[in-house]
Design an enzyme around this catalytic site. Structure first.
Site, PDB file in Angstrom:
ATOM      1  N   TYR A 140      -1.417   0.803  11.002  1.00 21.43           N
ATOM      2  CA  TYR A 140      -1.519   0.167   9.582  1.00 21.43           C
ATOM      3  C   TYR A 140      -0.270   0.453   8.776  1.00 21.43           C
ATOM      4  O   TYR A 140       0.059  -0.325   8.269  1.00 21.43           O
ATOM      5  CB  TYR A 140      -2.942   0.672   9.283  1.00 21.43           C
TER       6      TYR A 140
ATOM      7  N   SER B 278       0.786  -0.995   0.019  1.00 20.82           N
ATOM      8  CA  SER B 278      -0.003   0.016   0.008  1.00 20.82           C
ATOM      9  C   SER B 278       0.834   1.203  -0.073  1.00 20.82           C
ATOM     10  O   SER B 278       2.090   1.239   0.598  1.00 20.82           O
ATOM     11  CB  SER B 278      -0.757   0.018   1.265  1.00 20.82           C
TER      12      SER B 278
END
Length: 247
Positions: free
Chosen positions: A153, A140
Site C-alpha cells: 500500500y 498519504s
C-alpha cells in the site's frame, strides 16, 4: 469570485462513496458550489450530497483506465468546466494478505496507483484545456517513507505522491494546478477494526484541511499539520531503526 473559494462552482468526485471525498464535497457545497458529479460503481447506490447542489451520477470503475477520459468528459458535458476534481478511490488491504496473494497485491496497486495516474492525466488534460481548476490528490503519509508493515500500500502511495508532484509541476503556468493531501491514519470505514495510530484524524478533519488548502492555494496539505514536522524527522531515521517501526 463566485464564492468563498473563488471560482469553485462545479465539483467532480471520482469514487462517489468515499467518506473523505463526500465530506469534501459537502463542504464545497456549503461554500457555494452548485453542481456536483458523483462518479462511482453502481452510482444509483451513491448517497446524496447534503445541501442544495444539483447532483449528477456517473458510472466509474477505477480498475478500467480506458474509461476514465470518457467519464471526465461526460462530467464536463453535464456541469460545464470542472473547478475541482477529487479522485478518492482506492483499497487498503493488509500486508499479510498481499504476501499470501501477490496477484491481489498487483491488482490493488493497479487501482491505488495506476488508476490515479490515468484519472489524473485525463483530469489534467481537461483542466489545462479550461485554463483553470484544481486536482485534489489524496496521497498519504504512508507514501512519504514506506514501512514494512504495509509496504505494498505504501509503495503505491509513494508512487502516487511523486506522480502528483510531477503533474503539478507540469501544469504550472497553465492556470490549472494540483494539491497533494497527505493524511495520517484516518478513522473510518476503510480502517474499521484497526487500532488508530497517533495523530489520527477523521474524514471530516481531512475535509476541513482540504478546504483550508484550497482557500490558501496550498500545494501540499498534511493532516494533521504537525505530521509535516514528524516526517521531517522520520525521513532521516536510520534504516535499522525504521524497519522496526510497527505501523
Amino acid at each position: 469570485m463566485k464564492n468563498a473559494l473563488g471560482s469553485v462552482d462545479t465539483v467532480l468526485l471520482l469514487g462517489g462513496r468515499s467518506e473523505i471525498g463526500l465530506a469534501i464535497v459537502e463542504r464545497l457545497v456549503r461554500d457555494g458550489a452548485r453542481r456536483v458529479v458523483l462518479a462511482a460503481r453502481n452510482p444509483g447506490d451513491t448517497p446524496p450530497v447534503i445541501g442544495s447542489a444539483e447532483v449528477h451520477l456517473l458510472e466509474f470503475d477505477a480498475s478500467r483506465p480506458e474509461t476514465h477520459g470518457e467519464v471526465i468528459e461526460s462530467a464536463a458535458k453535464l456541469v460545464g468546466d470542472l473547478d475541482v476534481v477529487i479522485p478518492a478511490f482506492g483499497v487498503l488491504g493488509s500486508q499479510a494478505a498481499y504476501d499470501a496473494d501477490p496477484v491481489a497485491a498487483a491488482e490493488a496497486v493497479a487501482v491505488n496507483y495506476g488508476g490515479h495516474v490515468s484519472a489524473g492525466l485525463f483530469a489534467a488534460r481537461r483542466l489545462r484545456r479550461q485554463g483553470h481548476g484544481t486536482l485534489v490528490v489524496l496521497s498519504s503519509v504512508a507514501g512519504v517513507r514506506v514501512r514494512r508493515a504495509n509496504f505494498v500500500y505504501g509503495s503505491a502511495k509513494a508512487g502516487l505522491d511523486g506522480f502528483a508532484q510531477g503533474l503539478g509541476d507540469a501544469l504550472y503556468g497553465s492556470g490549472a494546478r494540483v494539491m497533494v493531501v497527505r493524511p495520517g491514519f484516518v478513522i473510518g470505514r476503510m480502517t474499521e477494526g484497526m487500532s488508530p495510530a497517533p495523530m489520527s484524524s477523521t474524514p471530516g478533519e481531512v475535509a476541513d484541511a482540504v478546504i483550508a488548502g484550497l482557500r490558501s492555494n496550498a500545494e501540499v496539505v498534511w493532516v494533521p499539520g504537525r505530521l509535516r514536522a514528524v516526517f521531517a524527522v522520520m525521513r532521516v531515521l536510520p534504516r535499522a531503526i525504521w524497519r522496526r517501526m510497527p505501523r
